[in-house]
Scaffold this motif. Structure first.
Motif, PDB file in Angstrom:
ATOM      1  N   LYS A  26      46.301  49.416  37.816  1.00 35.82           N
ATOM      2  CA  LYS A  26      46.101  47.969  37.784  1.00 35.82           C
ATOM      3  C   LYS A  26      46.028  47.514  36.335  1.00 35.82           C
ATOM      4  O   LYS A  26      45.374  48.143  35.515  1.00 35.82           O
ATOM      5  CB  LYS A  26      44.797  47.566  38.479  1.00 35.82           C
ATOM      6  N   ASN A  57      44.817  44.371  34.140  1.00 32.25           N
ATOM      7  CA  ASN A  57      44.023  43.150  34.199  1.00 32.25           C
ATOM      8  C   ASN A  57      43.851  42.581  32.805  1.00 32.25           C
ATOM      9  O   ASN A  57      43.930  43.300  31.816  1.00 32.25           O
ATOM     10  CB  ASN A  57      42.658  43.424  34.835  1.00 32.25           C
ATOM     11  N   SER A  65      42.418  38.162  37.899  1.00 37.61           N
ATOM     12  CA  SER A  65      42.555  39.301  37.002  1.00 37.61           C
ATOM     13  C   SER A  65      41.407  39.336  35.995  1.00 37.61           C
ATOM     14  O   SER A  65      40.804  40.384  35.750  1.00 37.61           O
ATOM     15  CB  SER A  65      43.903  39.221  36.279  1.00 37.61           C
ATOM     16  N   ARG A 118      38.251  40.442  37.675  1.00 41.82           N
ATOM     17  CA  ARG A 118      38.213  41.897  37.888  1.00 41.82           C
ATOM     18  C   ARG A 118      37.841  42.609  36.594  1.00 41.82           C
ATOM     19  O   ARG A 118      37.058  43.558  36.591  1.00 41.82           O
ATOM     20  CB  ARG A 118      39.564  42.404  38.402  1.00 41.82           C
ATOM     21  N   THR A 119      38.408  42.142  35.492  1.00 39.46           N
ATOM     22  CA  THR A 119      38.097  42.750  34.200  1.00 39.46           C
ATOM     23  C   THR A 119      36.621  42.594  33.868  1.00 39.46           C
ATOM     24  O   THR A 119      35.989  43.525  33.368  1.00 39.46           O
ATOM     25  CB  THR A 119      38.955  42.124  33.084  1.00 39.46           C
TER      26      THR A 119
END
Length: 132
Positions: free
Chosen positions: A11, A13, A105, A108-109
């Motif tokens: 992924k 991000n 994104s 999530r980071t």
């Protein structure tokens, strides 16, 4: 990445700051946000890492010119990505679709931020279920 893409769930991000009006602020300004959205669209449209990471790395080699149309078109052509599809993705719903992807994104980071130190994006990988 090409040799392990069938075993690794990678992924990518981005780093930024969510705003109260459902937007985001990127460290290097709106151009960086737009570049991030274009890269997220590439991942959405072309989930195979061989394609989307190649495109993203092509852009990154000339990061000073992101999001110049010429750079995006050249990298898209080099990696068999439909420029018009990227543009449609980034501008869908008056830009809300791309902005939502970027915001998710960034969120999530933020959840793993203490584990990373990349300036504008963060990659993390884990083995896909059922692989050794």
């Amino acid at each position: 990445m090409q040799r392990v893409s069938d075993r690794v769930d990678f992924k990518l991000n981005y780093i930024g700051t969510p705003t109260e009006n459902d937007g985001v602020n990127c460290k290097h300004g709106p151009s960086e946000c737009l570049g991030n959205i274009i890269e997220l669209c590439a991942r959405e449209l072309y989930p195979n890492p061989k394609t989307n990471l190649g495109f993203i790395m092509c852009l990154t080699k000339d990061y000073q010119h992101i999001p110049d149309r010429g750079l995006i078109e050249d990298c898209a052509l080099e990696h068999a990505i439909d420029f018009n599809a990227l543009n449609e993705c980034a501008t869908r719903d008056d830009g809300a679709h791309g902005l939502e992807m970027l915001r998710h994104s960034i969120e999530r980071t933020a959840k793993v931020r203490s584990l990373i130190s990349a300036p504008t994006w963060a990659g993390h990988a884990r083995l896909k279920p059922g692989t050794n």
